[in-house]
Design an enzyme around this catalytic site. Sequence first.
Site, PDB file in Angstrom:
ATOM      1  N   GLY A   7       0.836  -1.199   0.000  1.00 53.72           N
ATOM      2  CA  GLY A   7       0.000   0.000   0.000  1.00 53.72           C
ATOM      3  C   GLY A   7       0.866   1.242   0.000  1.00 53.72           C
ATOM      4  N   CYS A   8       1.065   1.837   1.179  1.00 56.14           N
ATOM      5  CA  CYS A   8       1.720   3.139   1.262  1.00 56.14           C
ATOM      6  C   CYS A   8       3.212   3.077   0.967  1.00 56.14           C
ATOM      7  CB  CYS A   8       1.433   3.756   2.624  1.00 56.14           C
ATOM      8  SG  CYS A   8      -0.345   4.069   2.827  1.00 56.14           S
ATOM      9  N   ILE A   9       3.875   1.962   1.280  1.00 54.67           N
ATOM     10  CA  ILE A   9       5.291   1.810   0.925  1.00 54.67           C
ATOM     11  C   ILE A   9       5.438   1.850  -0.596  1.00 54.67           C
ATOM     12  CG2 ILE A   9       7.176   0.147   0.809  1.00 54.67           C
ATOM     13  CD1 ILE A   9       7.090   1.211   3.503  1.00 54.67           C
ATOM     14  N   SER A  24       4.765   5.232  -2.064  1.00 54.49           N
ATOM     15  CA  SER A  24       5.858   6.160  -1.747  1.00 54.49           C
ATOM     16  C   SER A  24       7.093   5.864  -2.591  1.00 54.49           C
ATOM     17  CB  SER A  24       6.205   6.057  -0.257  1.00 54.49           C
ATOM     18  OG  SER A  24       5.092   6.385   0.551  1.00 54.49           O
TER      19      SER A  24
END
Lengths: 233, 233, 233, 233
Positions: free
Chosen positions: A170-172, A175
Amino acid sequence: MVILTLAVYRMGSPLNDATEAHIMTDIYEAKGYGELTIGFGTKLAILVVDFQRGFVDPSFQLGGGPMMEGAISRTAELLSVARQHRVPVANCYVAYPSAAAAPHWKIKGVAQEFRRDSQEAALDPRIVDFDYDYVFEKSGASAFFQTPLAAYFVKHGVDTVAITGCVTSGCIRASAVDSFQYGFRTMLVEDCSSDNDPQPHLDTLRDVGRRYADIVKAQEVIAQIKSQVRAGV
Amino acid sequence: MVILTLAVYRMGSPLNDATEAHIMTDIYEAKGYGELTIGFGTKLAILVVDFQRGFVDPSFQLGGGPMMEGAISRTAELLSVARQHRVPVANCYVAYPSAAAAPHWKIKGVAQEFRRDSQEAALDPRIVDFDYDYVFEKSGASAFFQTPLAAYFVKHGVDTVAITGCVTSGCIRASAVDSFQYGFRTMLVEDCSSDNDPQPHLDTLRDVGRRYADIVKAQEVIAQIKSQVRAGV
Amino acid sequence: MVILTLAVYRMGSPLNDATEAHIMTDIYEAKGYGELTIGFGTKLAILVVDFQRGFVDPSFQLGGGPMMEGAISRTAELLSVARQHRVPVANCYVAYPSAAAAPHWKIKGVAQEFRRDSQEAALDPRIVDFDYDYVFEKSGASAFFQTPLAAYFVKHGVDTVAITGCVTSGCIRASAVDSFQYGFRTMLVEDCSSDNDPQPHLDTLRDVGRRYADIVKAQEVIAQIKSQVRAGV
Amino acid sequence: MVILTLAVYRMGSPLNDATEAHIMTDIYEAKGYGELTIGFGTKLAILVVDFQRGFVDPSFQLGGGPMMEGAISRTAELLSVARQHRVPVANCYVAYPSAAAAPHWKIKGVAQEFRRDSQEAALDPRIVDFDYDYVFEKSGASAFFQTPLAAYFVKHGVDTVAITGCVTSGCIRASAVDSFQYGFRTMLVEDCSSDNDPQPHLDTLRDVGRRYADIVKAQEVIAQIKSQVRAGV
């Protein structure tokens, strides 16, 4: 052949050399994906994504997972070395002042529970140093999306970003894609990243490692920090 | 069980109900991921990502793949209906004036071969209408990253973005994450999206469908366009 | 006193020392605006904004102006030194594929006439080297707004941006604000910037010089480039 | 002496018909700048910029100014009507966790004093309603720069942004340029905007009103809100 390999993934094994070799023996490898290594530049920063109680602590609905404690402890070790050597550290969490301020998440908990100043938004004390780190709120998946992170890195002359945190798929991942898109050399620190399920974790390493970032381990980043100091960079 | 399911994936079959049910019977489902459906708003746009010769045409190193012709023909059908009903269409490709202008790709071909005005950068004539579409160049993976796309959608009052193109696990995914992050209702049109390998395609549907976007088929988008016209929206 | 100074402004004189001293004797100076000097860092780039025929050539409705030829010739001189010393040069123009793609300009000519591949969009040959410069299209006022410029600078390790072009009170100003916001050390090169009217030019130097950027002359930037080479930076 | 000059300025302000006529009888008018009016769309939002104690309260170094109390009271009146009619309100302030996190300001006070959770960062209670407004921190001049504001407006279907706050020639102007660039219809509410000095205030209305935004008064925005309600939009 492929089926066997995927079965290995499902067992949650870390990506070992044999597996890695296999992944590359495929259509993507034939096309030249992943054939370049990015390598470290001369000015590293560490980005820690969403190690906040709502994701870390298993007493919260979205919290915990089998990879979490390992990722936290290895990140804490990496950050200790980084801060000692004056490597910039950015530390973020996702939170909203109200559900109306959140984008269209498909996960009820995020828009409903991750409130600014809530327990869910509180960074895990093991990975944050409020006197040293650049701490900021984010509203999307990526730590770079509509946050001052890129400007912070520009001001401090950063050319390489090593990413830790959660959730890998998800956010990793979001990013890492943005770090790459902004022109930084990007390192996804696999053993400092946690996913709820090992399979999407491995899938992310495969997809990101082919295109956008080097997949590294905490010890490689630590060695790099120490060698830069020796080199006087 | 898992192995069997993954074997089905490898056959490149569309995600059928049984498979979908299986994916959701997991740790992510238990946490409430994917429990919300976004739904269409009142003003739809279609975003077509990277259907350019360098990715579409198998005579190029990065071109082709088993899902490409189906994705192209279904996208062409969807776009024909969209243009007929005055739905905005945005159409992009990745290209650089020089390798020095590209970010740190791990794929040699992209920075070296995808030159502005090259054959690799030329959009497939089956999916572009230069008199109707908003056509633009992009430099990253996401169609939104440092391009005027969000502003174009804002000016035209768009609230819902349906995404087609290639590659599902690369630029489609990055574009879907950004569409979500920018506040749009986001639809990933699975049978209009192509990947070099069916496995990362399915992994992307799983990860994105849990968090950021509804996974839909071309016929659902077409039906939606026609129903909006009937409703006089 | 102030009236006299403003009279001087109206005559379009360059901002001389006496004037500069005077500007600071005001309410803004009392509050500490402009009290810091940014200074050059270690890696400079030149950004050239909108020296395209539609703005440069007086035969076009928005073209020409009393400061244009001087700004062009000084920019050409600066760029010649910059390219000789391998300083990155970014060169942009504003253009749209259709009026529908433009934001809500209050200037009829921009949305209507500045078409991609038109004469209005063509960069002045005196300031562009397509083999050396990073050339890109933009859709807003700022050269950074939704363009890959920041990523290009990040990839090349740039920490200082010197801005030339036109129009000072329009796209130059917007670009200087964004350069500052992105964390770069920002230099507005006053004698390489052209405005249709000297008054808004001076007003911009005043507002920007108080907050966001150093106001410098071409010769200072040239001297800086040569001194960096001597210093082996 | 300065007072006399300002008196002259004041005779031109507020921007009355005569002044406006004069500004336009110039080289910019001849080129067609400002010839278009943007007009309100169908979904308005109010953006309030930096009405925080550090800028509002004259006991702070950067605080106060001759236009401040009028701008605050008219903004409060406008916001009262807006909230009553469910018009979205976004309210922001500039603050940093440390000076290291700030970009290269030329104003010592901003990077040094405007700390997150400080008195300088606290919004004036007359213009904020924490239960209604979308409140967020920003790091640059523009309220849109690397903040979730555009996404918030997209999610709520906003097409028109009316801007109030301070300082007109600084953060108001930067926010107006970005609102325009993002594709929104932009209204700069002149009598709800405050500058330390009336001259840069007027210069901003001139430059922005020619290019990017309609210059309006609070009463026009209030009338628009009421008429939209009557029209059932």
